[in-house]
Design a protein around this motif. Structure first.
Motif, PDB file in Angstrom:
ATOM      1  N   GLY A  56       0.830  -1.213   0.000  1.00  0.00           N
ATOM      2  CA  GLY A  56       0.000   0.000   0.000  1.00  0.00           C
ATOM      3  C   GLY A  56       0.857   1.251   0.000  1.00  0.00           C
ATOM      4  N   GLU A  79       1.125  -1.453  -4.693  1.00  0.00           N
ATOM      5  CA  GLU A  79      -0.061  -0.599  -4.535  1.00  0.00           C
ATOM      6  C   GLU A  79      -1.105  -1.098  -5.536  1.00  0.00           C
ATOM      7  N   LYS A  80      -2.372  -1.127  -5.079  1.00  0.00           N
ATOM      8  CA  LYS A  80      -3.387  -1.693  -5.972  1.00  0.00           C
ATOM      9  C   LYS A  80      -3.934  -0.691  -6.989  1.00  0.00           C
ATOM     10  N   ALA A 107      -2.264  -6.705  -2.300  1.00  0.00           N
ATOM     11  CA  ALA A 107      -1.356  -7.452  -1.418  1.00  0.00           C
ATOM     12  C   ALA A 107      -1.817  -8.908  -1.253  1.00  0.00           C
ATOM     13  N   GLU A 108      -3.094  -9.152  -1.450  1.00  0.00           N
ATOM     14  CA  GLU A 108      -3.617 -10.508  -1.274  1.00  0.00           C
ATOM     15  C   GLU A 108      -3.086 -11.490  -2.320  1.00  0.00           C
ATOM     16  N   ASN A 125       2.831   1.098   5.871  1.00  0.00           N
ATOM     17  CA  ASN A 125       2.698   2.467   6.366  1.00  0.00           C
ATOM     18  C   ASN A 125       1.270   2.971   6.194  1.00  0.00           C
ATOM     19  N   PHE A 126       0.645   3.310   7.279  1.00  0.00           N
ATOM     20  CA  PHE A 126      -0.681   3.924   7.263  1.00  0.00           C
ATOM     21  C   PHE A 126      -1.680   3.121   6.419  1.00  0.00           C
ATOM     22  N   THR A 202       6.221   9.448   5.502  1.00  0.00           N
ATOM     23  CA  THR A 202       5.394   9.131   4.326  1.00  0.00           C
ATOM     24  C   THR A 202       4.472  10.323   4.041  1.00  0.00           C
ATOM     25  N   GLU A 203       3.795  10.206   2.912  1.00  0.00           N
ATOM     26  CA  GLU A 203       2.855  11.276   2.548  1.00  0.00           C
ATOM     27  C   GLU A 203       1.740  11.453   3.579  1.00  0.00           C
ATOM     28  N   TYR A 204       1.130  10.325   3.953  1.00  0.00           N
ATOM     29  CA  TYR A 204       0.045  10.397   4.934  1.00  0.00           C
ATOM     30  C   TYR A 204       0.564  10.834   6.295  1.00  0.00           C
TER      31      TYR A 204
HETATM   32  C1  LIG Z   1      -3.917   5.441   3.562  1.00  0.00           C
HETATM   33  S1  LIG Z   1      -3.010   5.127   2.109  1.00  0.00           S
HETATM   34  C2  LIG Z   1      -1.328   5.247   2.673  1.00  0.00           C
HETATM   35  C3  LIG Z   1      -0.352   5.489   1.556  1.00  0.00           C
HETATM   36  C4  LIG Z   1       1.136   5.511   1.970  1.00  0.00           C
HETATM   37  N1  LIG Z   1       1.542   4.233   2.537  1.00  0.00           N
HETATM   38  C5  LIG Z   1       1.436   6.616   2.936  1.00  0.00           C
HETATM   39  O1  LIG Z   1       1.700   6.329   4.115  1.00  0.00           O
HETATM   40  O2  LIG Z   1       1.442   7.775   2.512  1.00  0.00           O
HETATM   41  C6  LIG Z   1      -3.223   3.364   1.949  1.00  0.00           C
HETATM   42  C7  LIG Z   1      -2.888   2.829   0.544  1.00  0.00           C
HETATM   43  O3  LIG Z   1      -2.971   1.418   0.580  1.00  0.00           O
HETATM   44  C8  LIG Z   1      -3.559   0.955  -0.634  1.00  0.00           C
HETATM   45  N2  LIG Z   1      -4.109  -0.379  -0.359  1.00  0.00           N
HETATM   46  C9  LIG Z   1      -5.144  -0.697   0.463  1.00  0.00           C
HETATM   47  N3  LIG Z   1      -5.363  -2.024   0.482  1.00  0.00           N
HETATM   48  C10 LIG Z   1      -4.431  -2.563  -0.366  1.00  0.00           C
HETATM   49  C11 LIG Z   1      -4.143  -3.902  -0.790  1.00  0.00           C
HETATM   50  N4  LIG Z   1      -4.855  -4.946  -0.343  1.00  0.00           N
HETATM   51  N5  LIG Z   1      -3.139  -4.098  -1.663  1.00  0.00           N
HETATM   52  C12 LIG Z   1      -2.408  -3.053  -2.138  1.00  0.00           C
HETATM   53  N6  LIG Z   1      -2.637  -1.761  -1.789  1.00  0.00           N
HETATM   54  C13 LIG Z   1      -3.632  -1.525  -0.906  1.00  0.00           C
HETATM   55  C14 LIG Z   1      -4.594   2.012  -0.963  1.00  0.00           C
HETATM   56  O4  LIG Z   1      -4.955   2.002  -2.338  1.00  0.00           O
HETATM   57  C15 LIG Z   1      -3.868   3.292  -0.546  1.00  0.00           C
HETATM   58  O5  LIG Z   1      -3.139   3.849  -1.616  1.00  0.00           O
END
Ligand SMILES: C[S@@+](CC[C@H](N)C(=O)[O-])C[C@H]1O[C@@H](n2cnc3c(N)ncnc32)[C@H](O)[C@@H]1O
Length: 225
Positions: A56, A79-80, A107-108, A125-126, A202-204
């Motif tokens: 993610g 990232e999905k 991720a699954e 992260n987040f 991270t960005e978030y």
């Molecule tokens: C809240 S954002 C955090 C982004 C980054 N990690 C940060 O800290 O700035 C969560 C991210 O996880 C991705 N995400 C959520 N479930 C996921 C999965 N099962 N597989 C891949 N990416 C996933 C979402 O699309 C989103 O971009």
């Protein structure tokens, strides 16, 4: 993360193909027989150095900073969402980073691609907290995911988690402990702790910190060392 679909997304994806891997969905229905060979061809990394993956990764700010600061590890950022991950892939290409690739998939599905016992560290992260109880299986620290990580995470490997969300943090501690991970380096306020020294924001994290929220963080190891 919600984003409007970016203009010319298809051609941009094409242009960054050395940095942005799209999981071949045709293999999701069938087992890959030689995962090592398939993975080596897919990522085109020097696989003799440690492999760190991030789940993610969003727009990839953390991935870019980590890979730049750690040239002796390979970094695979997952990232999905294509219209989000494209930002990181474009930046990596601009910087010509050799040890960073972005993989667009959920991720699954990773367990289908990653060879057993191949990953040194998983960074989360987040993660989206998926508050509704019926959605708990979507949380990246739910036991459903931990079972998958267990296959490709090395015996001495670790998971690093950061979140602003207290409930998600508590849930993660519960799930990791139940599964048998050993939790250490816990802080309820990362930026005012001794663990902040080598922290990459991270960005978030940037966003939440500007709102005055504390950042929770832990390390989970597969076995006691
Ligand atoms: C809240 S954002 C955090 C982004 C980054 N990690 C940060 O800290 O700035 C969560 C991210 O996880 C991705 N995400 C959520 N479930 C996921 C999965 N099962 N597989 C891949 N990416 C996933 C979402 O699309 C989103 O971009």
């Amino acid at each position: 993360m919600r984003m409007r679909r970016k203009k010319n997304l298809e051609s941009r994806v094409e242009e960054v193909s050395p940095y942005l891997i799209h999981a071949d969905l045709s293999c999701l229905d069938s087992r890959i027989t030689d995962k090592d060979k398939h993975f080596a061809e897919m990522v085109n990394f020097d696989l003799s150095i440690p492999l760190v993956i991030e789940l993610g990764c969003g727009k990839g700010k953390y991935a870019i900073d980590y890979a730049t600061q750690n040239p002796t590890v390979n970094y695979l950022a997952i990232e999905k969402l294509t219209n989000v991950i494209i930002v990181g892939a474009e930046k990596a290409q601009e910087l010509e980073l050799k040890n960073l690739k972005f993989l667009c998939t959920g991720a699954e599905y990773l367990e289908r691609f990653l060879p057993d016992n191949s990953v040194d560290k998983i960074i989360i992260n987040f993660p989206c907290p998926f508050h509704k109880e019926t959605y708990h299986e979507k949380r990246l620290t739910d036991i459903r995911f931990l079972k998958l990580y267990d296959k490709y995470l090395k015996t001495d490997g670790e998971i690093a988690l950061k979140t602003d969300n207290q409930r998600m943090f508590a849930y993660s501690i519960e799930q990791l402990s139940l599964y048998g991970f050993v939790i250490s380096e816990v802080t309820l306020d990362l930026h005012n702790s001794k663990y902040n020294e080598d922290n990459i924001v991270t960005e978030y994290e940037q966003r939440y910190t500007e709102q005055g929220l504390p950042i929770y963080r832990l390390i989970a190891k597969k076995r006691k060392q």
